[in-house]
Design a protein around this motif. Structure first.
Motif, short mmCIF file in Angstrom:
data_model
loop_
_atom_site.label_atom_id
_atom_site.label_comp_id
_atom_site.label_asym_id
_atom_site.label_seq_id
_atom_site.Cartn_x
_atom_site.Cartn_y
_atom_site.Cartn_z
N VAL A 9 80.82 24.35 62.89
CA VAL A 9 81.36 25.79 62.84
C VAL A 9 80.80 27.63 63.72
O VAL A 9 79.45 27.68 63.12
CB VAL A 9 81.85 25.82 61.77
CG1 VAL A 9 83.33 27.16 61.80
CG2 VAL A 9 83.36 24.67 61.21
N PRO A 10 81.54 27.62 64.86
CA PRO A 10 80.68 28.60 65.35
C PRO A 10 81.15 29.81 64.44
O PRO A 10 82.42 30.31 63.99
CB PRO A 10 80.68 29.09 66.44
CG PRO A 10 82.90 28.59 66.36
CD PRO A 10 82.20 27.39 65.75
N ALA A 11 79.65 31.36 64.18
CA ALA A 11 80.50 32.06 63.68
C ALA A 11 79.14 32.94 64.40
O ALA A 11 78.01 32.69 64.76
CB ALA A 11 80.30 32.26 62.36
N PRO A 12 79.21 34.32 63.66
CA PRO A 12 77.89 34.90 64.56
C PRO A 12 77.65 35.61 63.20
O PRO A 12 77.78 35.02 62.42
CB PRO A 12 78.54 36.24 64.87
CG PRO A 12 79.92 36.87 63.40
CD PRO A 12 80.40 35.38 64.01
N PRO A 13 75.74 36.13 64.20
CA PRO A 13 74.58 35.95 62.81
C PRO A 13 75.48 36.68 62.06
O PRO A 13 76.08 37.88 62.18
CB PRO A 13 73.66 36.03 63.86
CG PRO A 13 73.91 37.20 64.98
CD PRO A 13 75.31 36.13 65.33
N GLY A 33 81.79 41.54 60.81
CA GLY A 33 81.74 40.09 60.69
C GLY A 33 82.85 38.76 60.14
O GLY A 33 82.45 37.89 60.80
N LEU A 34 82.97 39.07 59.28
CA LEU A 34 83.90 37.86 58.98
C LEU A 34 85.52 37.87 60.35
O LEU A 34 85.43 36.94 60.68
CB LEU A 34 84.30 38.94 57.54
CG LEU A 34 85.81 37.54 56.98
CD1 LEU A 34 85.43 36.84 56.68
CD2 LEU A 34 86.31 38.39 55.38
N ALA A 35 85.55 39.17 60.53
CA ALA A 35 86.79 39.64 61.83
C ALA A 35 86.25 38.12 62.56
O ALA A 35 87.00 37.55 63.25
CB ALA A 35 87.24 40.55 62.33
N GLU A 36 85.32 38.45 62.96
CA GLU A 36 84.93 37.59 64.30
C GLU A 36 84.52 36.33 64.07
O GLU A 36 84.50 35.69 64.79
CB GLU A 36 83.18 38.76 65.11
CG GLU A 36 82.84 37.71 65.73
CD GLU A 36 82.99 37.92 67.20
OE1 GLU A 36 82.84 37.59 68.10
OE2 GLU A 36 84.53 38.64 67.15
N ALA A 37 84.18 35.91 62.04
CA ALA A 37 83.66 34.63 62.51
C ALA A 37 85.04 34.18 62.68
O ALA A 37 85.32 32.55 62.94
CB ALA A 37 83.15 34.59 60.99
N ALA A 66 77.03 41.18 51.83
CA ALA A 66 76.78 39.74 52.45
C ALA A 66 77.76 38.97 53.36
O ALA A 66 78.61 38.44 52.11
CB ALA A 66 75.86 38.62 52.71
N PHE A 67 77.59 37.99 54.14
CA PHE A 67 78.29 37.44 54.76
C PHE A 67 77.54 36.42 55.81
O PHE A 67 77.14 37.29 56.98
CB PHE A 67 79.57 38.13 55.33
CG PHE A 67 80.89 37.28 55.99
CD1 PHE A 67 81.40 36.01 55.34
CD2 PHE A 67 80.38 36.88 57.56
CE1 PHE A 67 82.07 35.08 55.79
CE2 PHE A 67 81.36 36.03 58.27
CZ PHE A 67 82.27 35.13 57.08
N ASP A 68 77.68 35.01 56.10
CA ASP A 68 77.25 34.81 57.07
C ASP A 68 78.03 33.24 57.25
O ASP A 68 78.44 33.02 56.31
CB ASP A 68 75.87 34.40 56.18
CG ASP A 68 75.47 33.12 57.55
OD1 ASP A 68 76.02 32.86 58.60
OD2 ASP A 68 74.32 33.18 57.74
N GLY A 69 78.91 32.89 58.52
CA GLY A 69 80.16 32.16 58.65
C GLY A 69 79.79 31.37 58.91
O GLY A 69 80.17 30.37 59.44
N ARG A 70 78.20 30.71 59.33
CA ARG A 70 77.76 29.89 59.88
C ARG A 70 77.42 28.45 59.46
O ARG A 70 77.34 29.16 57.79
CB ARG A 70 76.61 30.30 60.33
CG ARG A 70 76.33 31.73 61.94
CD ARG A 70 74.90 31.72 62.31
NE ARG A 70 73.89 32.43 60.74
CZ ARG A 70 73.02 32.08 60.87
NH1 ARG A 70 72.37 32.72 62.49
NH2 ARG A 70 72.51 33.18 60.23
N GLY A 71 77.98 27.30 59.61
CA GLY A 71 77.93 26.46 58.98
C GLY A 71 78.95 26.40 57.02
O GLY A 71 79.87 26.43 57.63
N ARG A 72 78.47 25.64 56.80
CA ARG A 72 78.62 25.79 54.97
C ARG A 72 79.20 27.22 54.83
O ARG A 72 80.03 27.29 54.12
CB ARG A 72 77.90 24.89 54.40
CG ARG A 72 77.92 23.54 54.32
CD ARG A 72 77.22 22.84 53.63
NE ARG A 72 77.06 23.63 51.89
CZ ARG A 72 77.68 22.63 51.23
NH1 ARG A 72 78.82 21.10 51.95
NH2 ARG A 72 78.11 22.17 50.28
N GLY A 73 78.10 28.18 55.56
CA GLY A 73 78.95 30.00 55.37
C GLY A 73 77.90 29.81 53.75
O GLY A 73 78.03 29.43 52.86
#
Length: 303
Positions: A9-13, A33-37, A66-73
């Protein structure tokens, strides 16, 4: 969605945030970042993930440290006013907690915050999905590998959190299922006063005294929790040994009621009352003898 399906799943760093940034600055940066993801997931045809991210955005005034939308997240969300809170609960989840199942984790955090606010307005709850949780049906969940990596993230986070919270704040670690393995490996400083292990498969330690903390250690298990049937043994790197609710382990017991493995933070449950009591300082009036408690956390919370 499986781990394999969510991995691409794509997402920004994650947003670049200064180490000394105040919570409000972190919330704003991670909201972007959440909105962009969500937008990137939608464009990639990952409509399920996009919908879940938009639900996270829409859930009131979202406060993500903190938020990271990449992978499982990964996500670390705050409920309440962290900067004025003098009682802070940090929830550490167990297996199969990802951005795709986040609402289930979030619901428990919301229920706990509402329960705390009813008695102590200067409280906050932090939902810490700060590690890659193992799958419930996997060999990974039988070892401490993910927990060791998670502990390396959780320990410095707790130090930062104590500086972001209100003056003299006290932190409680509330650790569910595999999350209890994480907490058992996390060195804690003086700001962490209590650690509650619930629905635990074991910690890898033979006793509460072996954990790298000076905090009071609590343990509870619902009468309907299937994890009671998991053998508390250890063979090399497989398994987690002693049962934390066994009096021989040395943890303080707390009342949990009849609930199952996913019921500890449901509104109206005895377990939620007990965990709120621990966060609010019921431990100060509890017995120091784990096998013969004179005051349960739930009773002390209502005293």
């Amino acid at each position: 969605m499986s781990a394999a399906a969510s991995a691409d799943v794509p997402a920004p760093p994650p947003a670049a945030i200064a180490e000394d940034a105040v919570p409000r600055s972190r919330y704003a940066a991670n909201q972007v970042g959440l909105a962009e993801a969500a937008r990137m997931a939608d464009e990639a045809g990952r409509t399920g993930r996009a919908a879940k991210l938009r639900a996270m955005e829409a859930a009131g005034a979202a406060q993500f440290l903190a938020f990271d939308g990449r992978g499982r997240g990964r996500a670390v969300e705050v409920f309440g006013d962290l900067e004025t809170a003098d009682r802070v609960a940090v929830l550490v989840p167990g297996s199969d907690t990802t951005l795709d199942t986040y609402q289930r984790f979030r619901a428990g955090a919301v229920a706990l915050q509402q329960r705390l606010q009813a008695e102590h307005p200067r409280s906050a709850v932090v939902a810490w999905l700060g590690y890659d949780t193992p799958g419930t049906v996997s060999t990974t969940v039988l070892t401490a590998e993910r927990a060791d990596l998670a502990a390396e993230e959780l320990a410095p986070f707790l130090d930062r959190l104590s500086r972001m919270a209100g003056p003299g704040s006290q932190l409680s670690l509330l650790c569910h299922s595999y999350g209890s393995v994480v907490c058992a490996r996390t060195p804690t400083g003086p700001a962490v006063t209590d650690i509650a292990l619930f629905g635990s498969p074991g910690t890898g330690a033979d006793s509460a005294g072996e954990l790298p903390t000076e905090a009071r250690v609590w343990a509870g298990r619902g009468d309907g929790d299937w994890i009671a049937d998991v053998p508390h043994v250890r063979f090399g790197a497989i398994g987690f040994g002693a049962d934390p609710v066994d009096p021989a382990f040395g943890a303080r017991p707390f009342v949990t009621g009849p609930g199952g493995h996913s019921d500890y933070l449901k509104p109206g449950t005895e377990s939620l009352d007990s965990l709120a009591g621990i966060v609010l300082g019921a431990a100060d009036t509890a017995t120091t003898t784990p096998t013969t408690p004179t005051t349960t956390a739930s009773e002390a919370a209502h005293a």
